[in-house]
Structures are given as C-alpha cells and as structure tokens.
Scaffold this active site. Structure first.
Site, PDB file in Angstrom:
ATOM      1  N   GLY A   1     -13.773   9.515  20.583  1.00  0.00           N
ATOM      2  CA  GLY A   1     -13.942  10.302  21.814  1.00  0.00           C
ATOM      3  C   GLY A   1     -15.346  10.190  22.402  1.00  0.00           C
ATOM      4  O   GLY A   1     -15.535  10.404  23.581  1.00  0.00           O
ATOM      5  N   CYS A   2     -16.340   9.861  21.572  1.00  0.00           N
ATOM      6  CA  CYS A   2     -17.725   9.759  22.052  1.00  0.00           C
ATOM      7  C   CYS A   2     -17.966   8.382  22.638  1.00  0.00           C
ATOM      8  O   CYS A   2     -18.435   7.494  21.931  1.00  0.00           O
ATOM      9  CB  CYS A   2     -18.731   9.950  20.915  1.00  0.00           C
ATOM     10  SG  CYS A   2     -18.666  11.534  20.120  1.00  0.00           S
ATOM     11  N   ILE A   3     -17.600   8.186  23.919  1.00  0.00           N
ATOM     12  CA  ILE A   3     -17.798   6.847  24.483  1.00  0.00           C
ATOM     13  C   ILE A   3     -19.070   6.813  25.304  1.00  0.00           C
ATOM     14  O   ILE A   3     -19.558   7.835  25.720  1.00  0.00           O
ATOM     15  CB  ILE A   3     -16.604   6.367  25.326  1.00  0.00           C
ATOM     16  CG1 ILE A   3     -16.107   7.486  26.246  1.00  0.00           C
ATOM     17  CG2 ILE A   3     -15.490   5.897  24.431  1.00  0.00           C
ATOM     18  CD1 ILE A   3     -15.081   7.069  27.255  1.00  0.00           C
TER      19      ILE A   3
ATOM     20  N   PRO B   1     -17.101   9.092  16.298  1.00  0.00           N
ATOM     21  CA  PRO B   1     -15.773   9.465  16.800  1.00  0.00           C
ATOM     22  C   PRO B   1     -15.405   8.676  18.056  1.00  0.00           C
ATOM     23  O   PRO B   1     -16.261   8.445  18.905  1.00  0.00           O
ATOM     24  CB  PRO B   1     -15.944  10.958  17.140  1.00  0.00           C
ATOM     25  CG  PRO B   1     -17.121  11.423  16.352  1.00  0.00           C
ATOM     26  CD  PRO B   1     -18.017  10.238  16.197  1.00  0.00           C
TER      27      PRO B   1
END
Lengths: 409, 105
Positions: free
Chosen positions: B103-105, B101
């Site tokens: 958002g998972c940085i 995803p």
C-alpha cells in the site's frame, strides 16, 4: 442468453461497454451497464477550472452520448454485489443476475475521513479540485483572492492521478505570476510521501521543478486534523502548517457499495490480480480502473491500457480458457508544469519513469521527463482524443504494455 | 565519525533497504534495524506492533497499511506515530524484517 453486468459508467466502464459490444454476439449476450449519475465528467479537466482555463461546460457531457446504440442502461445506485449468488442488488431492490461481472465503480474523495476537514471552512477557504463543485468554488475564490499562504496538500495515498497535486502547484505558480501577484502568494506543497512523487527518479526531477518555481516542500506529513479556527493543518507528530487557503486532496476511497458487498480492502478498493485483472478469490468477476487495489496509478491512461488486457482476458475466460494477457501496470501521464509547458512520464509496475522520447523512439514528438511546449499541447489535445476515441473504445496509437524503446537508462 | 559495526549492516537488503531474507531476522537484528530508523529503544508497545505486523504478513502475505494497523493492532494512530515517527507502517515493517507494505507506493 448469457448476462454481462458492468458496474459504473465512468471512463473504464464506458470503454469496456463499447469494446465488448463490438465483439460479443448480440444473439448470445445481454450486456447491462449500471450507474447512478447521468453526467460524464472529464476528470483530468478539473485541474484547469480553478485557474479559469476550463469552465464546467468544458468537462461535462451526457453519459448516454458514449453508449453504443441499443445498450441496456440502468440508472440506479448499487446496493451490493452478492458474488456467491452471481447477482447485483440495486437500491430499489431490483435484482440483476449475471454470468460475468465487471466492476468499474471508481474512487471518490472522502474529506470526512480527516477530523475538521469537512465541517468548518470546506469550500470557504478549504477546497478540493477532485469534484466539479470543488474546482468551481476554488475558481470563484481565486478571482477575488489578494494573496497569502496557499497550501497544496495530499492527505494519504493512494489518490487518483498522483501527479495532479503537483500540476496544481505548478499552475498556481504560473497563474499568480501572470496576474502579477506571485510575490504575494507563498506556495507550500505538503505530502505524506518522502518527496514530490511516488517514484524516486521522477520525484527528484519534479522536486527540482518545485525548487525552481519557489514552491516549498513539506514531506512525510501525515495529517491528523484540520484546525479551522487557527487555519492550520496538524500532523500526527504535531507538525503544524498554517494556511490562508488549503487546497487538499482528501482520502480517496472505493465506492461504498464495495464495502457493503464485503469485496473491498480497508479503503474499499477491490483486491485484484495485478496481471489478469480478475477479482481475487472470484472466477467471473473482473475489476478495472480506480476501483482496483493495484499498485499502479489511478488514472485514465491506466484504465485505458487495462481495457485492452481485460478484453482479451474476458474473451479467454468466457471461452473456458485461462486468462492469457498480463497487465504490466503501464501508466502515461502528461504533467502540466505551467507557462504553457508540460512534462510527460511513462512507467509501469517495475520500471520507474525514465527520460527519452515518446511514442516514437528518438523522434517523439513528446519528451519524457523534460519540460516542453509540445508536451503541453499533448495534454490539451488529449481531451479531444478522450471524448472522440478513448471513451468509444477505439484504438489509440500507444501500446497497452509499456515499451523500453525510446527510453534512456 | 562513528563507524557502524552492527551485524544487520552486513545482511542482504532489498531496494527499499528492508531485509531481503526474512529468515535473517532475529530480535537482536530488529533492535539494530530500529536504530537505523532513529528508534533507540524498542518498548513493549513497539513489540506489540512488530509482532502484529509479522503475524499479518504470515497470514496475508503483505504487511498491513497504517489504516489496518490502527483498526486492528490495538494501538491508536497518534501513538503509532509516536512509536514509529513519520511512517509507522513502513518503519514497523522494516524493523519486523518484512518488505515495505504494498500500500505504501
């Protein structure tokens, strides 16, 4: 008269106001900026307050000092944006119609998102340093603290300035060493990430720094609650980390007005085209800085690089052309590593931080991914640049998009 | 030493180790991907999350974040972490054959 409304007079909003005031014809354009607070905070300076390096007075100035003369400033809370009507509704029901809108409403900490974080030891033995109040309370606490378990903790990503918690841990090591009590302070860095930082190569190098400085790392820790009685944080999979003092970066979220407008994601960040900076599904709304959902760092340097791109794209759109400039996710961060030294990283969406020299290839004076005194001076000098050049929208000698020159693969 | 011979190991992967081609995904491959993440059995509750992830990806072009999962999948955060230890959004996306995803940085 065409109407431009800028929401938020922080770093990004103030820069855009200054840049656009210089180029838009005053006979054709009315520019209005909206913010609810009179004070501008130099947020990168909050990091230094707990260690007595800066005080409150070093990080605050009146916002008005940075507005161009004749700027139309509205001091009010924003209730909501109504994109279908091209208008903004303020808290006192004043309606601001616009032809173009720039959202620069930033991000803020929300400790109440985690069970037990805000309603027990908050600002007693649990602190944030992302607000001036939290940073000052922590400075007072450290003055009298006799040692114990210091836990530096990141709640969830994304957060503003993802290197700040690491810098905090490094500076704590330095601060307690210089006070002759490092042996009494046990420092643990707790993060939901698999390592010290978001990007693999920097993560490994920064992880080595943690090791060298005798700072323990607990990774992949996703906090479920704070146990105020037993003074420990507990993860969803029941891992427990005890603390005497917890310095946490709470959940970061976009402004509540974004939620009220129905323009945000689940963290109230505005879905934004990562290249053009136009709000997704909109034609006349741009988004800049921490308010976006871009997969870049939430940092002043990013807002600064975005500002140049946004200026170009704004001019294209108002002249009826497609936005032509593409933002590459460029970020540039000085990382304080303690004992008067610093590390510099420079990266974008696709290129992770690499070693090398910056900004002049082969020359520097700054060194990328290395710990030097010069990098520390760069960070110290930056506050002056920020107040005197950056906020006023003036050019700095750094390219908006990242360059590979000077970097080693 | 056990020599891994799962067909999933021969499939093209992206930089995060997730399937490079969503078309390669089958339920059998999902079971093998789960094994790689240390999940030995996929229960109905696992499949509920995996199916939800796939639907969201089809609709939105991005796998949902953990916050969205909790809000909309009908599975509580606590259970999500029990099903997919350490990183529910990341692991469920991998097992569903989706990229990590955003958002998972």
């Amino acid at each position: 008269m065409k109407k431009l409304v800028i929401l938020g007079a922080g770093t990004a909003g103030t820069m855009m106001l200054n840049k656009l005031s210089n180029v838009l014809d005053k006979n054709e354009w009315q520019i209005t900026i909206v913010d609810q607070h009179e004070t501008h905070y130099y947020q990168p300076g909050f990091l230094f307050i707990p260690f007595g390096i800066y005080q409150r007075k070093d990080v605050v100035k009146p916002k008005r000092d940075f507005f161009p003369t004749g700027a139309n400033v509205v001091m009010s809370e924003i209730d909501r944006i109504e994109p279908e009507k091209n208008q903004v509704i303020l808290k006192n029901n004043v309606v601001l119609p616009y032809d173009y809108l720039i959202i620069a409403t930033g991000a803020q900490i929300r400790p109440e998102e985690v069970e037990g974080m805000k309603n027990g030891q908050w600002h007693k033995s649990i602190f944030d340093f992302y607000t001036v109040e939290g940073a000052c309370a922590l400075a007072d606490f450290f003055k009298h603290w006799e040692g114990g378990k210091l836990v530096v903790h990141v709640t969830e990503m994304p957060i503003k300035c993802p290197v700040a918690p690491l810098e905090f841990a490094f500076l704590a090591d330095s601060y307690f060493t210089e006070r002759g009590m490092r042996d009494k302070v046990d420092i643990t860095f707790v993060t939901p990430l698999p390592g010290a930082f978001t990007k693999p190569r920097a993560s490994s190098i920064l992880g080595d720094f943690l090791n060298k400085k005798n700072i323990h790392l607990t990774s992949e820790f996703n906090i479920a609650r704070v146990d105020n009685e037993a003074k420990r944080i507990v993860s969803w999979d029941e891992v427990e980390v005890p603390f005497d003092v917890l310095v946490t970066i709470p959940t970061n979220m976009g402004d509540p007005a974004i939620q009220r407008s129905g323009l945000g994601d689940e963290l109230n960040f505005v879905p934004t085209d990562k290249n053009t900076l136009v709000a997704e599904g909109q034609k006349n709304i741009f988004v800049i800085g921490d308010a976006t959902n871009l997969p870049s760092s939430k940092a002043g340097s990013v807002a600064h690089f975005e500002a140049d791109i946004l200026l170009e794209n704004f001019m294209s759109v108002v002249e009826g052309r497609a936005p032509s400039q593409k933002f590459d996710g460029h970020a540039n961060c000085f990382i304080e590593s303690g004992f008067g030294k610093g590390i510099l990283i420079d990266f974008n969406y696709d290129t992770e931080p690499l070693p090398g020299k910056f900004p002049l290839p082969g020359v520097g004076p700054f060194s990328l991914l290395e710990e030097t005194k010069m990098n520390h001076y760069g960070k110290v000098m930056f506050r002056w640049m920020y107040w005197n050049f950056l906020l006023k929208g003036q050019e700095l000698p750094v390219e908006s998009n990242m360059t590979m020159a000077g970097k080693r693969m | 030493m056990v020599v891994a011979t799962s067909p999933a190991m021969t499939l093209a992967r992206d930089a995060d180790g997730n399937l490079a081609n969503r078309a390669d995904w089958t339920k059998e491959i999902a079971v093998q991907l789960a094994m790689e993440e240390g999940i030995t059995e996929l229960t109905d509750r696992h499949w509920l999350v995996i199916t939800y992830m796939k639907e969201q990806f089809e609709a939105k072009g991005d796998a949902p974040s953990i916050r969205k999962l909790t809000k909309e999948s009908g599975v509580e955060t606590k259970e999500l972490y029990a099903l997919f230890p350490k990183g529910p959004a990341k692991k469920a996306a991998k097992i569903a054959g989706l990229p990590k995803p955003k958002g998972c940085i």
